[in-house]
Design a protein around this motif. Structure first.
Motif, PDB file in Angstrom:
ATOM      1  N   ALA A  29      -3.930  -0.485  -4.012  1.00  0.00           N
ATOM      2  CA  ALA A  29      -4.893  -0.332  -2.916  1.00  0.00           C
ATOM      3  C   ALA A  29      -5.790  -1.559  -2.773  1.00  0.00           C
ATOM      4  O   ALA A  29      -6.442  -1.732  -1.747  1.00  0.00           O
ATOM      5  N   GLN A  84       2.517  -0.648  -6.074  1.00  0.00           N
ATOM      6  CA  GLN A  84       1.599  -0.084  -5.089  1.00  0.00           C
ATOM      7  C   GLN A  84       0.188  -0.344  -5.572  1.00  0.00           C
ATOM      8  O   GLN A  84      -0.166   0.022  -6.687  1.00  0.00           O
ATOM      9  N   ASP A  88      -1.193  -4.813   4.299  1.00  0.00           N
ATOM     10  CA  ASP A  88      -0.259  -3.717   4.018  1.00  0.00           C
ATOM     11  C   ASP A  88       0.736  -4.068   2.918  1.00  0.00           C
ATOM     12  O   ASP A  88       1.141  -3.216   2.146  1.00  0.00           O
ATOM     13  N   LYS A 104       0.836  -1.203   0.000  1.00  0.00           N
ATOM     14  CA  LYS A 104       0.000   0.000   0.000  1.00  0.00           C
ATOM     15  C   LYS A 104       0.871   1.252   0.000  1.00  0.00           C
ATOM     16  O   LYS A 104       0.450   2.298  -0.473  1.00  0.00           O
ATOM     17  N   ASP A 105       2.113   1.152   0.531  1.00  0.00           N
ATOM     18  CA  ASP A 105       3.062   2.272   0.518  1.00  0.00           C
ATOM     19  C   ASP A 105       4.353   1.806  -0.151  1.00  0.00           C
ATOM     20  O   ASP A 105       5.320   1.428   0.509  1.00  0.00           O
TER      21      ASP A 105
END
Length: 124
Positions: free
Chosen positions: A60, A58, A65, A13-14
């Motif tokens: 979503a 990346q 995570d 996600k990051d």
């Protein structure tokens, strides 16, 4: 079906935080794509001085995570996709795949819990 690329991939996600970790280990960014497919994935390919590749994406849509798996490029997406499904792999996107003008992909989760990002590059 022929496998043309096989290397580790981290889907997070990051992604920038993951990329920074690997830059500190000597990896450099070699290729980046933004807003890939309907899921708007950011994809970064990295390489270290010894020639080892790592892909960091990346997304979503992942349910945690970060998800560590394998990037597997093939010469026939449909054949590989059906083979993995027959082995019990599940597509993280349900019935959808990521289609772009240059590639087709799906993240497949094995019955044992590991991930394969299945990709076919479309050649002109």
């Amino acid at each position: 079906m022929k496998i043309t690329t096989f290397n580790p991939q981290i889907i997070a996600k990051d992604a920038e935080a993951v990329i920074r970790d690997f830059e500190a280990l000597g990896f450099v960014r070699t290729h980046e794509r933004e807003d890939v497919g309907d899921f708007h994935v950011k994809a970064t390919r990295m390489k270290d001085p010894n020639g080892f590749f790592l892909d960091v994406s990346q997304g979503a849509e992942i349910p945690m995570d970060a998800l560590v798996g394998i990037r597997m490029n093939v010469d026939d997406f449909e054949e590989a996709f059906e083979k993995l499904k027959a082995q019990g792999f599940k597509n993280i996107y349900g019935d959808d795949v990521i289609d772009t003008p240059s590639s087709r992909s799906a993240v497949m989760i094995s019955p044992n819990g590991y991930a394969i990002n299945l990709i076919e590059h479309i050649k002109d």
